[in-house]
Every structure is written in structure tokens, then in C-alpha cells.
Design an enzyme around this catalytic site. Structure first.
Site, short mmCIF file in Angstrom:
data_model
loop_
_atom_site.label_atom_id
_atom_site.label_comp_id
_atom_site.label_asym_id
_atom_site.label_seq_id
_atom_site.Cartn_x
_atom_site.Cartn_y
_atom_site.Cartn_z
N GLY A 22 0.86 -1.18 0.00
CA GLY A 22 0.00 0.00 0.00
C GLY A 22 0.89 1.24 0.00
O GLY A 22 1.94 1.24 -0.65
N LYS A 28 4.32 2.65 9.53
CA LYS A 28 5.25 3.76 9.74
C LYS A 28 4.60 4.93 10.48
O LYS A 28 5.15 5.44 11.44
CB LYS A 28 5.82 4.24 8.40
CG LYS A 28 6.73 3.19 7.80
CD LYS A 28 7.61 3.76 6.70
CE LYS A 28 8.38 2.65 6.02
NZ LYS A 28 7.73 2.17 4.81
N ASN A 36 -2.65 -5.15 2.79
CA ASN A 36 -3.56 -4.66 1.74
C ASN A 36 -3.81 -5.73 0.68
O ASN A 36 -2.90 -6.45 0.28
CB ASN A 36 -2.96 -3.42 1.06
CG ASN A 36 -2.83 -2.22 2.00
OD1 ASN A 36 -2.48 -2.37 3.17
ND2 ASN A 36 -3.10 -1.04 1.49
N GLU A 86 -8.00 -3.27 3.82
CA GLU A 86 -6.77 -3.46 4.58
C GLU A 86 -7.06 -4.14 5.90
O GLU A 86 -7.93 -3.70 6.65
CB GLU A 86 -6.16 -2.10 4.93
CG GLU A 86 -6.10 -1.12 3.80
CD GLU A 86 -5.59 0.22 4.28
OE1 GLU A 86 -5.20 0.34 5.45
OE2 GLU A 86 -5.59 1.14 3.47
N ILE A 89 -4.03 -7.62 11.63
CA ILE A 89 -4.18 -8.87 12.37
C ILE A 89 -3.65 -8.67 13.79
O ILE A 89 -2.56 -8.11 13.97
CB ILE A 89 -3.41 -10.02 11.66
CG1 ILE A 89 -3.87 -10.12 10.20
CG2 ILE A 89 -3.60 -11.34 12.38
CD1 ILE A 89 -3.09 -11.13 9.36
N HIS A 91 -1.87 -9.97 15.99
CA HIS A 91 -0.83 -10.96 16.25
C HIS A 91 0.50 -10.32 15.87
O HIS A 91 0.56 -9.52 14.93
CB HIS A 91 -1.08 -12.22 15.38
CG HIS A 91 -0.01 -13.26 15.54
ND1 HIS A 91 0.06 -14.07 16.64
CD2 HIS A 91 1.04 -13.59 14.73
CE1 HIS A 91 1.11 -14.88 16.51
NE2 HIS A 91 1.71 -14.61 15.36
N TYR A 98 4.42 -9.86 2.64
CA TYR A 98 4.03 -9.42 1.29
C TYR A 98 4.12 -10.62 0.34
O TYR A 98 5.04 -11.43 0.45
CB TYR A 98 4.98 -8.32 0.79
CG TYR A 98 4.78 -6.99 1.48
CD1 TYR A 98 3.64 -6.23 1.23
CD2 TYR A 98 5.74 -6.50 2.36
CE1 TYR A 98 3.46 -5.01 1.85
CE2 TYR A 98 5.57 -5.27 2.99
CZ TYR A 98 4.42 -4.53 2.73
OH TYR A 98 4.24 -3.33 3.35
C1 LIG Z 1 -9.49 -0.78 12.17
C2 LIG Z 1 -9.15 0.33 11.22
C3 LIG Z 1 -9.94 1.47 11.18
C4 LIG Z 1 -9.64 2.50 10.30
N1 LIG Z 1 -10.44 3.62 10.28
C5 LIG Z 1 -10.16 4.64 9.44
C6 LIG Z 1 -10.99 5.82 9.40
O1 LIG Z 1 -12.00 5.92 10.10
N2 LIG Z 1 -10.63 6.81 8.55
C7 LIG Z 1 -9.51 6.72 7.74
O2 LIG Z 1 -9.24 7.66 7.02
N3 LIG Z 1 -8.73 5.62 7.73
C8 LIG Z 1 -9.04 4.58 8.56
N4 LIG Z 1 -8.24 3.47 8.57
C9 LIG Z 1 -7.25 3.31 7.52
C10 LIG Z 1 -5.89 3.86 7.84
O3 LIG Z 1 -5.89 5.21 7.50
C11 LIG Z 1 -4.98 3.01 6.94
O4 LIG Z 1 -4.83 1.77 7.54
C12 LIG Z 1 -3.67 3.66 6.68
O5 LIG Z 1 -3.88 4.71 5.80
C13 LIG Z 1 -2.66 2.67 6.09
O6 LIG Z 1 -2.71 2.65 4.72
P1 LIG Z 1 -1.65 1.83 3.85
O7 LIG Z 1 -1.85 0.38 4.11
O8 LIG Z 1 -1.98 2.18 2.43
O9 LIG Z 1 -0.29 2.26 4.24
C14 LIG Z 1 -8.52 2.41 9.42
C15 LIG Z 1 -7.72 1.25 9.47
C16 LIG Z 1 -8.02 0.20 10.34
C17 LIG Z 1 -7.16 -1.02 10.36
N1 LIG Z 2 -0.11 -7.84 12.52
C1 LIG Z 2 -0.03 -7.49 11.22
N2 LIG Z 2 -1.16 -7.21 10.51
C2 LIG Z 2 -1.07 -6.85 9.22
N3 LIG Z 2 0.10 -6.74 8.53
C3 LIG Z 2 1.26 -7.00 9.18
C4 LIG Z 2 1.23 -7.38 10.55
N4 LIG Z 2 2.53 -7.58 10.95
C5 LIG Z 2 3.31 -7.35 9.89
N5 LIG Z 2 2.57 -6.99 8.79
C6 LIG Z 2 3.16 -6.67 7.49
O1 LIG Z 2 3.05 -5.25 7.34
C7 LIG Z 2 2.52 -4.95 6.04
C8 LIG Z 2 1.64 -3.71 6.11
O2 LIG Z 2 2.27 -2.56 6.58
P1 LIG Z 2 1.76 -1.14 6.12
O3 LIG Z 2 2.57 -0.14 6.86
O4 LIG Z 2 0.28 -1.08 6.19
O5 LIG Z 2 2.26 -1.08 4.63
P2 LIG Z 2 1.46 -1.11 3.23
O6 LIG Z 2 1.11 0.30 2.95
O7 LIG Z 2 2.46 -1.65 2.24
O8 LIG Z 2 0.26 -1.97 3.38
C9 LIG Z 2 1.70 -6.16 5.64
O9 LIG Z 2 1.60 -6.29 4.24
C10 LIG Z 2 2.48 -7.32 6.28
O10 LIG Z 2 3.45 -7.80 5.37
MG LIG Z 3 -1.36 -1.43 4.69
#
Ligand SMILES: Cc1cc2nc3c(=O)[nH]c(=O)nc-3n(C[C@H](O)[C@H](O)[C@H](O)COP(=O)(O)O)c2cc1C
Ligand SMILES: Nc1ncnc2c1ncn2[C@@H]1O[C@H](COP(=O)(O)OP(=O)(O)O)[C@@H](O)[C@H]1O
Ligand SMILES: [Mg+2]
Length: 162
Positions: A22, A28, A36, A86, A89, A91, A98
Site C-alpha cells: 500500500g 510507519k 492490503n 486493509e 491482524i 498478532h 508481502y
Molecule cells: C481498524 C481500522 C480502522 C480505520 N479507520 C479509518 C478511518 O476511520 N478513517 C480513515 O481515514 N482511515 C481509517 N483506517 C485506515 C488507515 O488510514 C490506513 O490503515 C492507513 O492509511 C494505512 O494505509 P496503507 O496500508 O496504504 O499504508 C482504518 C484502518 C483500520 C485497520
Molecule cells: N499484525 C499485522 N497485521 C497486518 N500486517 C502485518 C502485521 N505484521 C506485519 N505486517 C506486514 O506489514 C505490512 C503492512 O504494513 P503497512 O505499513 O500497512 O504497509 P502497506 O502500505 O504496504 O500496506 C503487511 O503487508 C504485512 O506484510
Molecule cells: Mg497497509
């Protein structure tokens, strides 16, 4: 507003797909990694399943089944232009996964996606979702989905061969 009866009609909802990259914000910026799914998996969601935050069960490849929360939508805080799905987990994994197959069973709905004034409030909303999901998933009706054949199949040789 999402119509709860529409949403519930699809639950439990089972799907699997390869974990793709993603924007790298999950771990981060938020300290909450989200695995994702590719566009195809998102496009295959039932058309009337509402965007929002859900909870359920997930496993990676043929691994153990864990509690999870999943966000489906456009992440209003980040104003994404593509719908994403997205999964976080509950855990601690030794390393990133990935490219592996993520198996997901969505069993319940928590709330719609929201915008927030600060990153801190987004993070505390997500932490609240995680706590609520952990509680809900201990209910017998949800616990039984953990044992569903869907997850047994992912443990079989057919899946391990990939
Ligand atoms: C349980 C959960 C709830 C979330 N709720 C929101 C939300 O209400 N609004 C929002 O903008 N993003 C929400 N997010 C999304 C986060 O902004 C998103 O996980 C983050 O942008 C990471 O994106 P990436 O995987 O592309 O890096 C949520 C994510 C999770 C796991
Ligand atoms: N507990 C967890 N739940 C989900 N993803 C995890 C977990 N622990 C490690 N990861 C790793 O972190 C990655 C997601 O990190 P994230 O910062 O959201 O990056 P991205 O924007 O690439 O999705 C997952 O694709 C997976 O490989
Ligand atoms: Mg992600």
C-alpha cells in the site's frame, strides 16, 4: 448512512488474496500495519457491502487463525482515490508477509469510515476498534467462524503448493 441489514446479509464474508504493497502508512505513521489486498479482491466485494470498519478472523498462508479488524473504503483522512481493503491482524509476526495469501472471514460491522482532525485521533479510533473487535470475537457465534472449513482448506497441501 450504511443500512445495517444490507451489510449483515453478506456476513460472514470470506475472501482470500495476495498481500500487496500500500502506501506504507499503516506501520510507519500509525504503528498499526495493515495487509492490503489487490484491486481485484476489492472489486469483487458485493456491490452493496458498505465501506467501513469490520472485524473477523484472518490467517496468512497455512498459518494460525487470528482476530483481525479490516477497513474497507477510501481512508478519508488520507483522501485515497482508490478503494482499498486493509486488514490488521491482532498478532505479532516475526516478519512481513508481502506476496503471501491472506485468508479473511469478516463477521461483524463496527462503524463507518471517518475523517479526523489529527493523526492521534485516527490512531485512538483504530485502537478502540481493535479492543471492541477482541471483545465481540469472543462471542460463541463469532468463535465458531474461526473453525470454518474455509480456514481448513487454506491449511491443505493444495494451498501450500503455491
Ligand atoms: C481498524 C481500522 C480502522 C480505520 N479507520 C479509518 C478511518 O476511520 N478513517 C480513515 O481515514 N482511515 C481509517 N483506517 C485506515 C488507515 O488510514 C490506513 O490503515 C492507513 O492509511 C494505512 O494505509 P496503507 O496500508 O496504504 O499504508 C482504518 C484502518 C483500520 C485497520
Ligand atoms: N499484525 C499485522 N497485521 C497486518 N500486517 C502485518 C502485521 N505484521 C506485519 N505486517 C506486514 O506489514 C505490512 C503492512 O504494513 P503497512 O505499513 O500497512 O504497509 P502497506 O502500505 O504496504 O500496506 C503487511 O503487508 C504485512 O506484510
Ligand atoms: Mg497497509
Amino acid at each position: 448512512m450504511p443500512r445495517t441489514d444490507c451489510i449483515m446479509r453478506h456476513l460472514p464474508y470470506f475472501c482470500r488474496g495476495q498481500v500487496v504493497r500500500g502506501f506504507g502508512r499503516g506501520s510507519k505513521q500509525l504503528g498499526i500495519p495493515t495487509a492490503n489486498f489487490p484491486e481485484q479482491v476489492v472489486d469483487n466485494l458485493p456491490a452493496d457491502i458498505s465501506t467501513g470498519i469490520y472485524y473477523g478472523w484472518a490467517s496468512v498462508g497455512s498459518g494460525d487463525v487470528h482476530k483481525m479488524v479490516v477497513s474497507i473504503g477510501w481512508n478519508p483522512y488520507y483522501k485515497n482515490t482508490k478503494k482499498s481493503m486493509e486488514t490488521h491482524i491482532m498478532h505479532t509476526f516475526k516478519e512481513d508477509f508481502y506476496g503471501e495469501i491472506l485468508n479473511v472471514a469478516i463477521v461483524g460491522y463496527l462503524r463507518p469510515e471517518k475523517n479526523f482532525d489529527s493523526l492521534e485521533s485516527l490512531i485512538s479510533a483504530i485502537q478502540g476498534d481493535i479492543e471492541e473487535a477482541k471483545k465481540q470475537l469472543d462471542l460463541p457465534e463469532h468463535l465458531k467462524v474461526k473453525e470454518d472449513n474455509f480456514f481448513q482448506v487454506s491449511k491443505s497441501k493444495i494451498m501450500n503448493g503455491h
